[in-house]
Enzyme design. Structure first.
Site, short mmCIF file in Angstrom:
data_model
loop_
_atom_site.label_atom_id
_atom_site.label_comp_id
_atom_site.label_asym_id
_atom_site.label_seq_id
_atom_site.Cartn_x
_atom_site.Cartn_y
_atom_site.Cartn_z
CG HIS A 1 -1.94 -1.08 1.24
ND1 HIS A 1 -2.65 -1.44 2.36
CD2 HIS A 1 -2.38 -1.89 0.24
CE1 HIS A 1 -3.48 -2.44 2.07
NE2 HIS A 1 -3.34 -2.73 0.79
CG HIS B 1 -6.90 -4.23 2.27
ND1 HIS B 1 -5.90 -5.14 2.18
CD2 HIS B 1 -7.49 -4.41 3.48
CE1 HIS B 1 -5.89 -5.88 3.29
NE2 HIS B 1 -6.85 -5.45 4.11
C1 LIG Z 1 0.77 -7.14 -4.67
C2 LIG Z 1 -0.29 -6.15 -4.31
C3 LIG Z 1 -1.36 -6.55 -3.53
C4 LIG Z 1 -2.36 -5.64 -3.16
N1 LIG Z 1 -3.47 -6.09 -2.49
C5 LIG Z 1 -4.53 -5.25 -2.35
C6 LIG Z 1 -5.79 -5.73 -1.91
O1 LIG Z 1 -5.99 -6.92 -1.65
N2 LIG Z 1 -6.82 -4.84 -1.78
C7 LIG Z 1 -6.65 -3.53 -2.09
O2 LIG Z 1 -7.61 -2.77 -1.96
N3 LIG Z 1 -5.47 -3.04 -2.52
C8 LIG Z 1 -4.42 -3.88 -2.69
N4 LIG Z 1 -3.26 -3.40 -3.23
C9 LIG Z 1 -3.11 -1.96 -3.45
C10 LIG Z 1 -3.80 -1.38 -4.67
O3 LIG Z 1 -3.93 -2.31 -5.70
C11 LIG Z 1 -2.98 -0.15 -5.12
O4 LIG Z 1 -2.94 0.77 -4.05
C12 LIG Z 1 -3.54 0.57 -6.35
O5 LIG Z 1 -3.74 -0.34 -7.40
C13 LIG Z 1 -2.57 1.67 -6.77
O6 LIG Z 1 -3.09 2.37 -7.87
P1 LIG Z 1 -2.25 3.54 -8.57
O7 LIG Z 1 -3.08 4.01 -9.69
O8 LIG Z 1 -1.80 4.48 -7.54
O9 LIG Z 1 -0.93 2.83 -9.13
P2 LIG Z 1 -0.78 1.54 -10.06
O10 LIG Z 1 -2.07 0.82 -10.19
O11 LIG Z 1 0.38 0.79 -9.53
O12 LIG Z 1 -0.44 2.14 -11.49
C14 LIG Z 1 0.77 2.77 -11.82
C15 LIG Z 1 1.13 2.38 -13.25
O13 LIG Z 1 2.09 3.29 -13.75
C16 LIG Z 1 3.01 2.58 -14.55
N5 LIG Z 1 4.25 3.37 -14.62
C17 LIG Z 1 5.12 3.61 -13.62
N6 LIG Z 1 6.11 4.41 -14.05
C18 LIG Z 1 5.84 4.69 -15.35
C19 LIG Z 1 6.51 5.48 -16.32
N7 LIG Z 1 7.63 6.12 -16.04
N8 LIG Z 1 5.96 5.54 -17.57
C20 LIG Z 1 4.82 4.88 -17.86
N9 LIG Z 1 4.16 4.12 -16.96
C21 LIG Z 1 4.66 4.04 -15.71
C22 LIG Z 1 3.16 1.25 -13.85
O14 LIG Z 1 3.64 0.26 -14.72
C23 LIG Z 1 1.74 0.99 -13.36
O15 LIG Z 1 0.99 0.22 -14.27
C24 LIG Z 1 -2.24 -4.29 -3.59
C25 LIG Z 1 -1.16 -3.88 -4.37
C26 LIG Z 1 -0.20 -4.80 -4.77
C27 LIG Z 1 0.95 -4.35 -5.62
#
Ligand SMILES: Cc1cc2nc3c(=O)[nH]c(=O)nc-3n(C[C@H](O)[C@H](O)[C@H](O)COP(=O)(O)OP(=O)(O)OC[C@H]3O[C@@H](n4cnc5c(N)ncnc54)[C@H](O)[C@@H]3O)c2cc1C
Ligand SMILES: *[C@@H]1O[C@H](CO)[C@@H](O)[C@H](O)[C@H]1NC(C)=O
Ligand SMILES: *[C@@H]1O[C@H](CO)[C@@H](O)[C@H](O)[C@H]1NC(C)=O
Ligand SMILES: *[C@@H]1O[C@H](CO)[C@@H](O)[C@H](O)[C@H]1NC(C)=O
Ligand SMILES: *[C@@H]1O[C@H](CO)[C@@H](O)[C@H](O)[C@H]1NC(C)=O
Ligand SMILES: *[C@@H]1O[C@H](CO)[C@@H](O)[C@H](O)[C@H]1NC(C)=O
Ligand SMILES: *[C@@H]1O[C@H](CO)[C@@H](O)[C@H](O)[C@H]1NC(C)=O
Ligand SMILES: *[C@@H]1O[C@H](CO)[C@@H](O)[C@H](O)[C@H]1NC(C)=O
Length: 618
Positions: A555, A598
């Protein structure tokens, strides 16, 4: 600046690299037989959870063009992505390969930085726990100065994001699982469904919480996520497969001509002209040539909590001492970029019931049984594989885990600290001021029991996830290289504030109390870690914590906090990055204080609200 004209220029560039004509397909504009447009209204950096949500909403307006640039690729929709009970089975295939700095607070151990690298981001690999924080978690955001970001401001977006499916009648009848209709959405893109399978011993664990005096919350998503409750999974209720940002916000809208998704391309830098973010640079690998493409309205960062600060820092937006040390020209001195890093430090305690019920989670280690259950899932979409790992939890307040004397001594310990005491020596005064403000609000909300400090996610087992929900320690994300393909340095600084260890001691004691409740007696619970025979005194519990706790529950958040600039904030309540025009952030990095939940459902809600904010200024 030599800007490439994309419709022709990019193809020409790629043909140079490959030594021949490169078809548009080699650009990975997914599913399109066209070249990139010359420019876009919006460029979204990162096609993860928040990025795809915002792209979907912005392209509802057919007159607005959106380019999403994602560094990873599409997932293969294999069983370990789609089958809820196989979550985690893809290992690192869709994740960054990153490790944190050795952590003095946990005996210098290192640990993975868990961040997705795939279209759909974290929701492709997560455990599908789909709960929400409490009213107080979000009201804290508003209290920090972000009008409209409290519980009342976010609830419409939680609803907008989901289609909720309650427990079927036979489960309601047997398990008494209720829901609060007023808290849910029934038309949104993300499928949120209650599991249809629970192990029989689960009922007794719920009874044990009740005996400990922890209230049962009939639906933890209605702002009352305090106490013990069942929660939903981001799982389609019919196919019983993962519902994630790709299926919710990309597949249904991928035919829109105004939406382009580019995969396998990493944004390396923002182009900032006259304090306006005008274009992004990207490349497919460190050796591939770089392409530049411009945005007419905004560049929207959605690269996640580890990479959004990296991109800003590479582009000259960040702490000036860091930028200068790497020879990066300072565009905006913004000390909060990469600061305020929070996660949920977690202790996976272990144990067994010597007189377990049948079936139990332990049966899944019997390969024959597990194979039968997978076959059942494939045939009938039922059984243990049909739900995610997390289906219930108890979220506890400080007064629930510690007596009055202990609560006041803990709060005194925190309030007496010099706010700068547990930060690195060179930390900017605005970052310290922001922390001090957070601390005042946090201790007040904690004392009154408005927020949870501890999560015990549980199954039908005495071992549980014990996770610290409101840490006082703050970590950092900082580049140590100007190479955009090098990983940023991740320093959780777990337990750098000793108050966190103290709260954890009470969490472990409370965990032991619930396992000792009469409701579980007949099941013969045994805790194996931390072993009560050898871990007795507070000092021994502290040692067990330092030896076992991991710094993350996957997280990572809060690294580009939505707070006032004089409080070390990076974006304002309109999600605009301070000091530069045309640049906003919509991912988990803008969260100012990590909520006790979460994160995925919160990230979707934040992104839904972000899309409305961005549309409104169009
Ligand atoms: C293993 C794991 C288990 C989890 N379990 C849970 C759960 O059970 N329940 C829950 O609610 N939450 C869970 N989470 C947390 C939740 O999924 C995340 O907090 C959420 O998905 C984050 O969203 P985001 O949009 O901030 O980032 P992300 O969804 O991580 O998206 C960021 C994206 O940006 C891309 N990126 C990065 N740098 C660059 C760049 N320079 N150029 C182009 N693209 C780039 C990455 O490849 C990625 O696809 C979990 C997370 C993980 C990793
Ligand atoms: C992950 O990184 C480590 C060290 O940086 C390296 O040794 C290892 O081979 C990498 N693993 C993968 C799967 O890339
Ligand atoms: C952790 O490493 C630091 C620096 O190498 C060292 O000073 C310290 O004693 C180590 N701590 C533990 C618990 O091993
Ligand atoms: C589960 O495991 C227990 C203990 O090994 C065993 O007695 C029971 O029969 C198993 N149940 C199933 C359904 O295989
Ligand atoms: C393992 O599972 C199979 C199939 O359910 C069952 O027949 C067998 O008894 C189980 N073994 C144990 C040790 O529980
Ligand atoms: C198959 O699913 C139905 C409900 O969807 C259920 O009633 C039935 O018991 C299941 N079959 C088995 C073998 O579990
Ligand atoms: C309160 O808790 C503390 C620490 O957990 C313990 O030492 C103390 O005896 C308790 N006081 C009362 C009145 O129960
Ligand atoms: C940056 O930090 C990482 C992790 O600590 C280290 O492996 C790497 O060598 C550092 N790079 C530079 C250029 O200092």
């Amino acid at each position: 600046m030599a800007r490439i004209h994309l419709a022709t220029g990019l193809l020409a560039t790629l043909s140079l690299i490959s030594g021949g004509w490169a078809a548009p397909a080699s650009l990975n504009i997914v599913g399109r037989d066209v070249a990139l447009f010359a420019n876009y209204d919006y460029i979204i950096v990162g096609g993860g959870t928040s990025g795809l949500t915002v792209a979907d909403r912005l392209t509802e307006d057919a007159d607005k063009t959106v380019l999403v640039i994602e560094s990873g690729n599409l997932d293969d929709q294999e069983d370990s992505v789609l089958v809820p009970g196989l979550a985690g089975g893809t290992g690192k295939k869709y994740m960054y390969n990153m490790t944190c700095e050795p952590q003095p607070g946990i005996n210098n151990r290192t640990y993975s930085f868990l961040a997705a690298h795939v279209v759909g981001g974290g929701t492709v690999v997560n455990g599908q726990a789909f709960d929400r924080g409490s009213r107080g978690d979000y009201d804290l955001w508003e209290a920090l100065g972000n009008q409209g970001w409290g519980w009342e401001g976010l609830l419409p977006y939680f609803k907008k994001s989901e289609t909720f499916t309650p427990s079927p009648p036979e489960i309601v009848k047997e398990w008494g699982i209720e829901y609060d209709r007023s808290a849910h959405g029934f038309k949104g893109p993300v499928m949120s469904s209650m599991p249809t399978y629970y192990y029989p011993a689960m009922k007794f664990v719920f009874k044990a919480w009740k005996q400990l005096g922890i209230p049962y919350s009939r639906d933890g998503t209605n702002g009352n996520a305090l106490g013990a409750f069942y929660f939903s999974n981001s799982v389609d209720p019919v196919t019983r497969t993962r519902s994630y940002a790709r299926t919710a916000h990309y597949e249904p809208v991928k035919g829109r001509p105004n939406l382009h998704l580019l995969t396998g391309q990493t944004v390396t830098k923002l182009v900032i002209e006259g304090k306006k973010a005008s274009a992004v640079k990207f490349a497919s690998s460190p050796t591939a040539s770089t392409t530049t493409i411009s945005a007419k309205k905004e560049i929207i960062l959605a690269a996640g909590s580890g990479h959004t600060p990296q991109i800003l820092q590479l582009s000259g937006i960040g702490p000036k001492t860091l930028l200068k040390s790497l020879g990066i020209p300072v565009v905006v001195d913004l000390p909060g970029v990469g600061a305020n890093f929070q996660d949920h430090p977690s202790y996976y305690t272990a144990g067994l019931f010597t007189n377990d019920m049948n079936p139990s989670p332990a049966n899944m280690s019997n390969a024959t049984y597990a194979a039968e259950m997978l076959a059942l899932y494939k045939y009938n979409r039922t059984g243990p594989y049909s739900s995610g790992f997390g289906t219930a939890a108890a979220f506890l307040t400080l007064p629930e885990i510690a007596n009055k004397t202990r609560v006041s001594s803990l709060l005194n310990l925190i309030q007496r600290q010099d706010p700068s005491a547990h930060f690195p020596a060179n930390t900017d005064a605005t970052v310290i001021a922001g922390y001090k403000f957070q601390r005042t609000l946090l201790t007040s909300f904690m004392a009154s029991g408005r927020i949870a400090v501890s999560e015990n996610a549980f199954s039908a087992l005495p071992g549980m996830l014990n996770s610290l929900q409101k840490p006082f320690s703050r970590g950092s994300i900082a580049i140590n290289s100007t190479d955009p393909f090098a990983n940023p340095v991740v320093d959780y600084r777990i337990f750098s504030n000793p108050a966190d260890v103290e709260i954890f001691v009470d969490m472990i004691k409370s965990f032991r109390r619930v396992v000792g409740m009469p409701a579980l007696k007949d099941l013969g619970p045994i805790i194996t870690n931390p072993d009560p025979a050898t871990v007795k005194s507070d000092e021994e519990i502290r040692a067990a914590i330092r030896a076992n706790v991991v710094p993350t529950l996957a997280h990572p958040s809060c690294t580009c906090a939505m707070m006032k600039r004089e409080h070390g904030g990076v974006v304002d309540a309109q999600l605009k990055v301070y000091g530069v025009k045309g640049l906003s952030i919509v991912d988990a990095s803008v969260i100012p204080l990590i909520p006790a939940t979460h994160l995925s459902s919160t990230v979707y809600a934040v992104a839904e609200k972000a899309a409305d904010i961005i549309k409104a200024r169009a």
